[in-house]
Design a protein around this motif. Structure first.
Motif, mmCIF file in Angstrom:
data_model
loop_
_atom_site.group_PDB
_atom_site.id
_atom_site.type_symbol
_atom_site.label_atom_id
_atom_site.label_comp_id
_atom_site.label_asym_id
_atom_site.label_seq_id
_atom_site.Cartn_x
_atom_site.Cartn_y
_atom_site.Cartn_z
ATOM 1 N N GLN A 111 5.498 8.885 -1.384
ATOM 2 C CA GLN A 111 6.360 7.468 -1.647
ATOM 3 C C GLN A 111 5.389 6.061 -1.588
ATOM 4 O O GLN A 111 5.472 5.465 -2.363
ATOM 5 C CB GLN A 111 7.501 7.366 -0.754
ATOM 6 C CG GLN A 111 8.553 6.137 -1.079
ATOM 7 C CD GLN A 111 9.052 6.362 -2.457
ATOM 8 O OE1 GLN A 111 9.272 7.326 -3.081
ATOM 9 N NE2 GLN A 111 9.230 5.084 -2.901
ATOM 10 N N ARG A 112 4.758 6.126 -0.680
ATOM 11 C CA ARG A 112 3.843 4.887 -0.433
ATOM 12 C C ARG A 112 2.873 4.615 -1.552
ATOM 13 O O ARG A 112 2.663 3.604 -2.305
ATOM 14 C CB ARG A 112 3.243 4.724 1.082
ATOM 15 C CG ARG A 112 4.261 4.368 2.021
ATOM 16 C CD ARG A 112 3.474 4.013 3.337
ATOM 17 N NE ARG A 112 2.763 5.086 4.020
ATOM 18 C CZ ARG A 112 3.273 5.852 4.848
ATOM 19 N NH1 ARG A 112 4.728 5.278 5.445
ATOM 20 N NH2 ARG A 112 2.657 6.867 5.356
ATOM 21 N N ARG A 113 2.263 5.678 -1.885
ATOM 22 C CA ARG A 113 1.325 5.873 -2.710
ATOM 23 C C ARG A 113 1.844 5.783 -4.227
ATOM 24 O O ARG A 113 1.256 4.815 -4.819
ATOM 25 C CB ARG A 113 0.346 7.655 -2.782
ATOM 26 C CG ARG A 113 -0.676 7.436 -3.925
ATOM 27 C CD ARG A 113 -1.204 8.952 -3.628
ATOM 28 N NE ARG A 113 -0.133 9.792 -4.103
ATOM 29 C CZ ARG A 113 0.409 10.138 -5.058
ATOM 30 N NH1 ARG A 113 -0.002 9.809 -6.246
ATOM 31 N NH2 ARG A 113 1.413 11.113 -5.015
ATOM 32 N N VAL A 114 2.884 6.176 -4.356
ATOM 33 C CA VAL A 114 3.515 6.317 -5.938
ATOM 34 C C VAL A 114 4.057 4.604 -6.081
ATOM 35 O O VAL A 114 3.903 4.046 -7.003
ATOM 36 C CB VAL A 114 4.819 7.151 -5.912
ATOM 37 C CG1 VAL A 114 5.522 6.703 -7.117
ATOM 38 C CG2 VAL A 114 4.215 8.655 -6.043
ATOM 39 N N PHE A 115 4.351 4.106 -4.867
ATOM 40 C CA PHE A 115 4.941 2.907 -5.011
ATOM 41 C C PHE A 115 3.677 1.694 -5.506
ATOM 42 O O PHE A 115 4.011 0.966 -6.304
ATOM 43 C CB PHE A 115 5.607 2.178 -3.500
ATOM 44 C CG PHE A 115 6.176 0.982 -3.445
ATOM 45 C CD1 PHE A 115 7.223 0.626 -4.295
ATOM 46 C CD2 PHE A 115 5.630 -0.169 -3.053
ATOM 47 C CE1 PHE A 115 8.100 -0.640 -4.342
ATOM 48 C CE2 PHE A 115 6.011 -1.391 -3.071
ATOM 49 C CZ PHE A 115 7.193 -1.624 -3.667
ATOM 50 N N GLY A 116 2.621 2.041 -4.607
ATOM 51 C CA GLY A 116 1.771 0.979 -5.071
ATOM 52 C C GLY A 116 1.100 1.385 -6.130
ATOM 53 O O GLY A 116 0.783 0.268 -7.146
ATOM 54 N N GLN A 117 0.970 2.609 -6.851
ATOM 55 C CA GLN A 117 0.605 2.952 -8.312
ATOM 56 C C GLN A 117 1.171 2.140 -9.365
ATOM 57 O O GLN A 117 1.006 1.657 -10.500
ATOM 58 C CB GLN A 117 0.396 4.384 -8.490
ATOM 59 C CG GLN A 117 -0.541 4.951 -7.687
ATOM 60 C CD GLN A 117 -0.670 6.330 -7.735
ATOM 61 O OE1 GLN A 117 0.439 7.217 -8.071
ATOM 62 N NE2 GLN A 117 -1.911 7.381 -7.660
ATOM 63 N N ALA A 118 2.660 2.281 -9.160
ATOM 64 C CA ALA A 118 3.886 1.875 -10.086
ATOM 65 C C ALA A 118 3.523 0.126 -10.265
ATOM 66 O O ALA A 118 3.582 -0.197 -11.261
ATOM 67 C CB ALA A 118 5.196 2.326 -9.549
#
Length: 388
Positions: A51-58
């Motif tokens: 979730q943290r990785r996807v949030f940063g990527q978005a």
């Protein structure tokens, strides 16, 4: 300057980039958010790494789009994200506390360089993201999800399950799309699955699921799903489709990547005239070409469909004896031996076709590269977003 200050937005983009080490910053944001809003933690699974990785990527992607002065895609993306997040139970209050926590975390991170220009840019980017998501969620009137009951669980081969459900209310989706799915074995962990049949007015849905090593949800579905289980499905995504007024079609499916292409083929079978469709269906072993009998039935009644089975190995492993033999009656093309990308491109570049690819990311990327090397235009090749 706000959103027009490209230099400040680049600074924001770089600190949010997971590839530049944003893990700690994003973790601080979530810790602060959960501390000020105790109900927010319940929206997420225990393991927050993805979730943290996807949030940063978005957020990085949003900054890139703003810097490039592209507005349409970010607006559509954020609106869809807001509508989609309704399935988690996100409320207006959650968006308000998220915005406050994110701004506080970024302001603390930039303490030494925080000035009027950076403040305006950061506030405007965060306000755009949160405002579009919350506004779209509020405006949406359709239910955020639908529940259904597992009717049947079939195991056509060792690593593949066919799951058939009856939804409480018919699910609306287009053939070729995928839907977020939550299973009782893993609450709050949503995974995307593609229906293998077109939308049904009575609410029947079929999924093909392959157990992935290390994949908690797929392994639980294949190993533990039982009739009577209650699944939750949310609103569909994706734009994979066949244009019946365009050129003939090449489809390449690896294992359960067959599911969305199968739904498209079944939908085409409703029409008397279609473009020609050639499907390459591949797996490691011949026994894993689990749905060849269905494809044979469709092809036997629709002259526009041709199917070429492809297996990487010529013979089956010993465990194949424990599962049904998927070999159909004669009528399909002779099974080919080899890797899908190699077999498909033996026949040429297919540059005059609509090209649809579905399967593991490695297979999709390899097949796409091989087709482009053979002369197929990249813009003619379509596939769903690839999981990282």
């Amino acid at each position: 300057m706000g959103l027009e200050d490209q230099d400040s937005i680049r600074i924001l983009r770089d600190v949010l980039d997971p590839d530049r080490g944003s893990h700690d910053l994003v973790a601080q944001f979530y810790s602060r958010w959960f501390a000020v809003d105790l109900t927010a933690r319940d929206l997420f699974p225990p393991d927050m790494a993805n979730q943290r990785r996807v949030f940063g990527q978005a957020l990085c992607w949003l900054c890139d789009e703003i810097i490039a002065q592209r507005a349409d895609e970010p607006v559509a993306f954020l609106a869809q994200l807001g509508r989609d997040h309704r399935k988690y139970g996100v409320t207006d209050q959650h968006y308000a506390t998220l915005q406050d926590a994110l701004l506080h975390t970024l302001r603390s991170h930039f303490e030494q360089s925080w000035d009027q220009r950076l403040s305006e840019a950061v506030h405007d980017v965060v306000a755009l993201a949160v405002g579009m998501m919350s506004g779209a969620a509020t405006a949406e009137t359709s239910p955020p999800f639908s529940d259904g009951t597992v009717l049947e669980h079939l195991r056509p081969t060792r690593d593949v399950s066919v799951i058939r459900l009856k939804m409480d209310h018919p699910l609306s989706y287009l053939p070729g799309q995928y839907v977020p799915v939550q299973v009782p074995q893993w609450p709050r962990r949503w995974r995307y699955l593609s229906p293998a049949i077109p939308a049904d007015s009575q609410g029947y849905v079929e999924f093909h699921v392959r157990s992935v090593p290390g994949g908690m949800v797929s392994t639980a579905i294949v190993g533990e799903s039982r009739p009577g289980d209650r699944w939750r499905l949310a609103n569909p995504h994706g734009g994979l489709h066949v244009d019946r007024d365009d050129a003939d079609v090449l489809m390449v499916a690896g294992s359960t990547g067959l599911a969305p292409l199968r739904a498209l083929i079944m939908d085409l079978a409703r029409f008397a005239a279609n473009p020609r469709v050639h499907l390459f269906f591949g797996a490691r072993f011949p026994c894993e070409l689990y749905d060849l009998p269905t494809l044979w039935e469709i092809a036997s009644m629709n002259s526009w469909l041709s199917v070429t089975p492809v297996a990487e190995h010529k013979t089956d492993p010993p465990w194949a004896a424990d599962y049904p033999d998927p070999t159909p009656p004669r009528g399909l093309h002779v099974r080919q031996i080899g890797v899908l990308a190699d077999v498909v491109t033996r026949y040429g570049g297919w540059g005059d076709r609509q090209i649809l690819l579905c399967g593991k990311p490695a297979m999709v990327l390899a097949t796409k590269a091989a087709l482009i090397a053979k002369g197929a235009p990249a813009e003619r090749i379509r596939h769903d977003p690839l999981a990282s």
